[in-house]
Scaffold this motif. Sequence first.
Motif, PDB file in Angstrom:
ATOM      1  N   GLN A  82      10.268   5.339  -7.851  1.00 53.14           N
ATOM      2  CA  GLN A  82       9.074   4.817  -7.169  1.00 53.14           C
ATOM      3  C   GLN A  82       9.380   3.424  -6.594  1.00 53.14           C
ATOM      4  O   GLN A  82       9.509   2.434  -7.325  1.00 53.14           O
ATOM      5  CB  GLN A  82       7.859   4.753  -8.108  1.00 53.14           C
ATOM      6  N   LEU A 118       7.717   1.045  -5.174  1.00 59.71           N
ATOM      7  CA  LEU A 118       6.903  -0.137  -5.490  1.00 59.71           C
ATOM      8  C   LEU A 118       7.144  -0.603  -6.929  1.00 59.71           C
ATOM      9  O   LEU A 118       7.114  -1.804  -7.208  1.00 59.71           O
ATOM     10  CB  LEU A 118       5.411   0.154  -5.271  1.00 59.71           C
ATOM     11  N   ALA A 119       7.412   0.337  -7.818  1.00 66.66           N
ATOM     12  CA  ALA A 119       7.767  -0.035  -9.195  1.00 66.66           C
ATOM     13  C   ALA A 119       9.120  -0.740  -9.203  1.00 66.66           C
ATOM     14  O   ALA A 119       9.329  -1.698  -9.961  1.00 66.66           O
ATOM     15  CB  ALA A 119       7.798   1.207 -10.086  1.00 66.66           C
ATOM     16  N   ARG A 151       0.212  -7.199  -2.296  1.00 66.00           N
ATOM     17  CA  ARG A 151       0.372  -5.825  -2.796  1.00 66.00           C
ATOM     18  C   ARG A 151      -0.551  -4.857  -2.063  1.00 66.00           C
ATOM     19  O   ARG A 151      -0.174  -3.721  -1.773  1.00 66.00           O
ATOM     20  CB  ARG A 151       0.085  -5.792  -4.303  1.00 66.00           C
ATOM     21  N   ALA A 152      -1.760  -5.287  -1.755  1.00 65.50           N
ATOM     22  CA  ALA A 152      -2.688  -4.407  -1.045  1.00 65.50           C
ATOM     23  C   ALA A 152      -2.154  -4.076   0.348  1.00 65.50           C
ATOM     24  O   ALA A 152      -2.189  -2.918   0.775  1.00 65.50           O
ATOM     25  CB  ALA A 152      -4.071  -5.057  -0.954  1.00 65.50           C
ATOM     26  N   GLN A 181       0.518  -1.571  -0.083  1.00 62.68           N
ATOM     27  CA  GLN A 181       0.047  -0.259  -0.525  1.00 62.68           C
ATOM     28  C   GLN A 181      -0.756   0.470   0.550  1.00 62.68           C
ATOM     29  O   GLN A 181      -0.831   1.702   0.537  1.00 62.68           O
ATOM     30  CB  GLN A 181      -0.731  -0.417  -1.842  1.00 62.68           C
ATOM     31  N   VAL A 182      -1.351  -0.272   1.467  1.00 64.52           N
ATOM     32  CA  VAL A 182      -2.044   0.373   2.597  1.00 64.52           C
ATOM     33  C   VAL A 182      -1.093   1.324   3.318  1.00 64.52           C
ATOM     34  O   VAL A 182      -1.480   2.429   3.716  1.00 64.52           O
ATOM     35  CB  VAL A 182      -2.608  -0.692   3.565  1.00 64.52           C
ATOM     36  N   ALA A 209       2.351   2.007   2.008  1.00 60.14           N
ATOM     37  CA  ALA A 209       3.262   2.681   1.080  1.00 60.14           C
ATOM     38  C   ALA A 209       2.560   3.707   0.197  1.00 60.14           C
ATOM     39  O   ALA A 209       3.177   4.674  -0.248  1.00 60.14           O
ATOM     40  CB  ALA A 209       3.989   1.657   0.204  1.00 60.14           C
ATOM     41  N   ALA A 210       1.268   3.518  -0.058  1.00 59.25           N
ATOM     42  CA  ALA A 210       0.533   4.487  -0.885  1.00 59.25           C
ATOM     43  C   ALA A 210      -0.401   5.352  -0.047  1.00 59.25           C
ATOM     44  O   ALA A 210      -0.570   6.525  -0.332  1.00 59.25           O
ATOM     45  CB  ALA A 210      -0.268   3.769  -1.975  1.00 59.25           C
ATOM     46  N   ASP A 211      -1.012   4.782   0.988  1.00 61.95           N
ATOM     47  CA  ASP A 211      -2.043   5.537   1.709  1.00 61.95           C
ATOM     48  C   ASP A 211      -1.559   6.214   2.985  1.00 61.95           C
ATOM     49  O   ASP A 211      -2.302   6.995   3.580  1.00 61.95           O
ATOM     50  CB  ASP A 211      -3.239   4.623   2.036  1.00 61.95           C
ATOM     51  N   PRO A 269       3.062   8.579   1.724  1.00 59.24           N
ATOM     52  CA  PRO A 269       3.100   9.828   0.948  1.00 59.24           C
ATOM     53  C   PRO A 269       2.546  11.040   1.710  1.00 59.24           C
ATOM     54  O   PRO A 269       2.809  12.177   1.332  1.00 59.24           O
ATOM     55  CB  PRO A 269       2.226   9.509  -0.280  1.00 59.24           C
ATOM     56  N   LEU A 270       1.798  10.797   2.795  1.00 59.94           N
ATOM     57  CA  LEU A 270       1.247  11.911   3.566  1.00 59.94           C
ATOM     58  C   LEU A 270       2.270  12.532   4.517  1.00 59.94           C
ATOM     59  O   LEU A 270       2.022  13.612   5.059  1.00 59.94           O
ATOM     60  CB  LEU A 270       0.041  11.444   4.398  1.00 59.94           C
TER      61      LEU A 270
END
Lengths: 221, 221
Positions: free
Chosen positions: A69, A71-72, A98-99, A102-103, A105-107, A110-111
């Motif tokens: 992962q 970000l980890a 981080r936000a 993550q906007v 890298a997470a949102d 992954p799509l």
Amino acid sequence: MAAKVTLYSYWRSQAAFRVRIALALKGMKAEIVSLDLMKGEQFGEGYRALNPEAAVPTLIEGEGPPMIQSLAILEYLEETHPEPPLLPKDPRARAHARALGQVVAADVHPLIVPRVRQYLTGDLGLPEAKLRKWREHWLETGTRTLETMLARDARTGRFCIGDTPGYADVCLVPHVATARMLYQADLAKYPTVARIFEACMAQDAFAAAQPVHQPDAPLAG
Amino acid sequence: MAAKVTLYSYWRSQAAFRVRIALALKGMKAEIVSLDLMKGEQFGEGYRALNPEAAVPTLIEGEGPPMIQSLAILEYLEETHPEPPLLPKDPRARAHARALGQVVAADVHPLIVPRVRQYLTGDLGLPEAKLRKWREHWLETGTRTLETMLARDARTGRFCIGDTPGYADVCLVPHVATARMLYQADLAKYPTVARIFEACMAQDAFAAAQPVHQPDAPLAG
């Protein structure tokens, strides 16, 4: 002597790109082991033992155990190799960094990773044209959100937070690079994002980590 | 006197559920402001000014500024309210905790949030049956990865890391609760995940934060 660092990577992976930038910003050398995700090399049993998601990146420092992962891994590098810092000192600014990361890298990311694209076109029978629309839609959504967050925030400087590249830039650059590579994204609508992307790419740590400069990238020309 | 904490939440949101658990574990009181995501309340201009993604959660402590992205908020809470800690001390164990959390919070949950479901069925014309298949596929994928990672790791205890609930459990529980709510997921194949889920739900911080106990949840019966 510093412990040996091994990074399992794929030239075009946004997540591996993030970790390559972070390692370079920290001045850390890593052995890069390339996996060809398009050929399915990530599904071998040996690699799955390192990374049960069968994805990149995986990072091993010294005796291990392997870490997964992106970000980890960024947080691990920040905690164990604190100089230069990738996160600001103030807790609210750290949350903002981080936000921002993550906007995308997470949102977004992954799509559009290979396993999701394969599921959409294979199992769900989505035509290629709709897959392209899907990818562009989420990449644009992420860029628009970054622009809104960066353009209005007093903490934005030459980079996402102030005048030193860090965690948020490490996530922004691979996102923008993907949007440009996939559909020649027009950044004119996103002047703050475009400006920060250029400022980052003028730095060795970002430029050297980019997909086209990876040993497993297809030869140009 | 502690600064006032406000959490913008939605009863069924996994991301808001994570933050509710973390606040409870830290012994923090928060005013919960509910937004009905199914009615589109997150798209109002006032809320978009707080959260440009038009999503939950948003957390405001004291004077602000508002903070978004559940994992960024978890790190903020850990840094500013360190007791009891949600992350272990050892950097590799911290990376493991964050990776476990991100396997579901970054690689599964963003695929099934309302805006993505609406895009799949609306813009891409995916039939409802395929949307159900999509949701179950990614939720199962996440649970399987968690089981693999937890079952083989010596750091796994009564909870994801050792015998104290933390970051990874804060992400695992909303994931499992969603899988159970959406398609009555059978956890028999995932004994470690099932055991940890039960251990968490026996704790007040997890039980009180769950969707059905939120003020905006539809009344039972």
